[in-house]
Design a protein around this motif. Structure first.
Motif, PDB file in Angstrom:
ATOM      1  N   UNK A 196       0.981  -1.158  -0.106  1.00 39.96           N
ATOM      2  CA  UNK A 196      -0.085   0.173   0.156  1.00 39.96           C
ATOM      3  C   UNK A 196       1.059   1.033  -0.079  1.00 39.96           C
ATOM      4  N   UNK A 197       1.973   1.370   0.608  1.00 35.83           N
ATOM      5  CA  UNK A 197       2.908   3.111   0.782  1.00 35.83           C
ATOM      6  C   UNK A 197       3.869   2.705  -0.695  1.00 35.83           C
ATOM      7  N   UNK A 198       4.179   1.359  -1.318  1.00 30.08           N
ATOM      8  CA  UNK A 198       4.230   1.271  -2.412  1.00 30.08           C
ATOM      9  C   UNK A 198       3.398   2.373  -3.134  1.00 30.08           C
ATOM     10  N   UNK A 199       2.173   1.967  -3.056  1.00 30.78           N
ATOM     11  CA  UNK A 199       1.085   2.167  -4.556  1.00 30.78           C
ATOM     12  C   UNK A 199       1.088   3.286  -4.179  1.00 30.78           C
ATOM     13  N   UNK A 200       1.087   3.923  -3.060  1.00 28.13           N
ATOM     14  CA  UNK A 200       0.540   5.594  -2.337  1.00 28.13           C
ATOM     15  C   UNK A 200       1.454   6.783  -2.967  1.00 28.13           C
ATOM     16  N   UNK A 201       3.144   5.439  -2.968  1.00 29.71           N
ATOM     17  CA  UNK A 201       4.425   6.549  -3.433  1.00 29.71           C
ATOM     18  C   UNK A 201       4.145   6.537  -4.826  1.00 29.71           C
ATOM     19  N   UNK A 202       4.050   5.270  -5.923  1.00 26.46           N
ATOM     20  CA  UNK A 202       3.921   5.421  -7.388  1.00 26.46           C
ATOM     21  C   UNK A 202       2.674   6.618  -7.544  1.00 26.46           C
ATOM     22  N   UNK A 203       1.512   6.404  -6.557  1.00 31.22           N
ATOM     23  CA  UNK A 203       0.424   7.138  -7.169  1.00 31.22           C
ATOM     24  C   UNK A 203       0.622   8.851  -7.165  1.00 31.22           C
ATOM     25  N   UNK A 204       1.853   8.778  -6.087  1.00 36.50           N
ATOM     26  CA  UNK A 204       2.091  10.290  -5.529  1.00 36.50           C
ATOM     27  C   UNK A 204       2.600  11.111  -6.778  1.00 36.50           C
ATOM     28  N   UNK A 205       3.699  10.165  -7.305  1.00 38.00           N
ATOM     29  CA  UNK A 205       4.696  10.176  -7.975  1.00 38.00           C
ATOM     30  C   UNK A 205       4.015  10.524  -9.439  1.00 38.00           C
ATOM     31  N   UNK A 206       3.143   9.670  -9.652  1.00 38.20           N
ATOM     32  CA  UNK A 206       2.302  10.130 -11.264  1.00 38.20           C
ATOM     33  C   UNK A 206       2.225  11.240 -11.105  1.00 38.20           C
ATOM     34  N   UNK A 207       1.131  11.731 -10.232  1.00 36.08           N
ATOM     35  CA  UNK A 207       0.885  12.738 -10.064  1.00 36.08           C
ATOM     36  C   UNK A 207       2.124  14.221 -10.486  1.00 36.08           C
ATOM     37  N   UNK A 208       2.899  14.057  -9.553  1.00 31.77           N
ATOM     38  CA  UNK A 208       3.263  15.156  -9.509  1.00 31.77           C
ATOM     39  C   UNK A 208       4.472  15.308 -11.075  1.00 31.77           C
ATOM     40  N   UNK A 209       4.790  13.673 -11.542  1.00 33.49           N
ATOM     41  CA  UNK A 209       4.788  13.618 -13.200  1.00 33.49           C
ATOM     42  C   UNK A 209       3.635  14.931 -13.803  1.00 33.49           C
ATOM     43  N   UNK A 210       2.956  13.815 -13.859  1.00 27.04           N
ATOM     44  CA  UNK A 210       1.637  14.459 -14.982  1.00 27.04           C
ATOM     45  C   UNK A 210       1.743  16.344 -14.906  1.00 27.04           C
ATOM     46  N   UNK A 211       1.690  16.837 -13.407  1.00 29.28           N
ATOM     47  CA  UNK A 211       1.687  18.176 -12.950  1.00 29.28           C
ATOM     48  C   UNK A 211       2.940  18.706 -13.906  1.00 29.28           C
ATOM     49  N   UNK A 212       3.824  18.468 -13.674  1.00 32.04           N
ATOM     50  CA  UNK A 212       5.343  19.037 -14.219  1.00 32.04           C
ATOM     51  C   UNK A 212       5.004  18.663 -15.901  1.00 32.04           C
ATOM     52  N   UNK A 213       4.584  17.446 -16.684  1.00 30.40           N
ATOM     53  CA  UNK A 213       4.394  17.577 -17.544  1.00 30.40           C
ATOM     54  C   UNK A 213       3.073  18.830 -18.552  1.00 30.40           C
ATOM     55  N   UNK A 214       2.443  18.988 -17.603  1.00 29.02           N
ATOM     56  CA  UNK A 214       0.929  20.223 -17.568  1.00 29.02           C
ATOM     57  C   UNK A 214       1.841  21.551 -17.987  1.00 29.02           C
ATOM     58  N   UNK A 215       2.943  21.644 -16.855  1.00 30.62           N
ATOM     59  CA  UNK A 215       3.730  22.892 -17.107  1.00 30.62           C
ATOM     60  C   UNK A 215       4.805  22.842 -18.055  1.00 30.62           C
ATOM     61  N   UNK A 216       5.494  21.663 -18.025  1.00 25.92           N
ATOM     62  CA  UNK A 216       5.989  22.017 -19.959  1.00 25.92           C
ATOM     63  C   UNK A 216       4.947  22.203 -21.219  1.00 25.92           C
ATOM     64  N   UNK A 217       3.904  21.531 -20.783  1.00 26.78           N
ATOM     65  CA  UNK A 217       3.177  22.178 -22.198  1.00 26.78           C
ATOM     66  C   UNK A 217       2.405  23.010 -21.925  1.00 26.78           C
ATOM     67  N   UNK A 218       2.172  23.545 -21.713  1.00 30.27           N
ATOM     68  CA  UNK A 218       1.686  25.494 -21.380  1.00 30.27           C
ATOM     69  C   UNK A 218       2.829  26.392 -21.184  1.00 30.27           C
ATOM     70  N   UNK A 219       4.208  25.633 -20.960  1.00 29.68           N
ATOM     71  CA  UNK A 219       6.158  26.634 -21.179  1.00 29.68           C
ATOM     72  C   UNK A 219       6.218  26.605 -22.889  1.00 29.68           C
ATOM     73  N   UNK A 220       5.699  25.161 -23.372  1.00 33.73           N
ATOM     74  CA  UNK A 220       5.764  24.985 -24.641  1.00 33.73           C
ATOM     75  C   UNK A 220       4.994  25.405 -26.046  1.00 33.73           C
TER      76      UNK A 220
END
Length: 112
Positions: A14-38
């Protein structure tokens, strides 16, 4: 083994899944920011903003320069007390009237 491998061994699924979920959300946020910038609209908007800032800076400098020049010319024709300096104004007025008269005479001769 390293500390990270021992730490990961101690985590529950469960901790590993929560960590993966948190990292996915952070990655999605970063990709959204990159998408806006470019995005082309963002790039054009940024370029326009830089251009306008440069023009504003140039106009500001020009305004300050013109204001300084006007103050210097005014200082030539007005004393520090604010009284007009007739000894400087009269020769300039005579010269301007002479140039305007010369231009008028030249224009009349061209018409004939």
């Amino acid at each position: 083994m390293s500390d990270t491998s021992r730490t990961s061994d101690a985590r529950t699924p469960a901790q590993i899944e929560a960590d993966i979920k948190r990292r996915r959300e952070a990655l999605a946020e970063t990709l959204d920011e990159i998408g806006v910038r470019v995005h082309p609209k963002t790039i054009v908007g940024d370029a326009k903003a830089r251009f306008v800032a440069g023009v504003d800076h140039s106009l500001g400098r020009a305004y300050v320069g013109a204001n300084r020049m006007v103050s210097e010319v005014k200082a030539q024709f007005v004393s520090e007390e604010g009284a007009p300096r007739v000894e400087r104004i009269v020769p300039v007025v005579v010269a301007v009237v002479g140039v305007v008269g010369l231009l008028a005479v030249t224009a009349r001769r061209r018409k004939r």
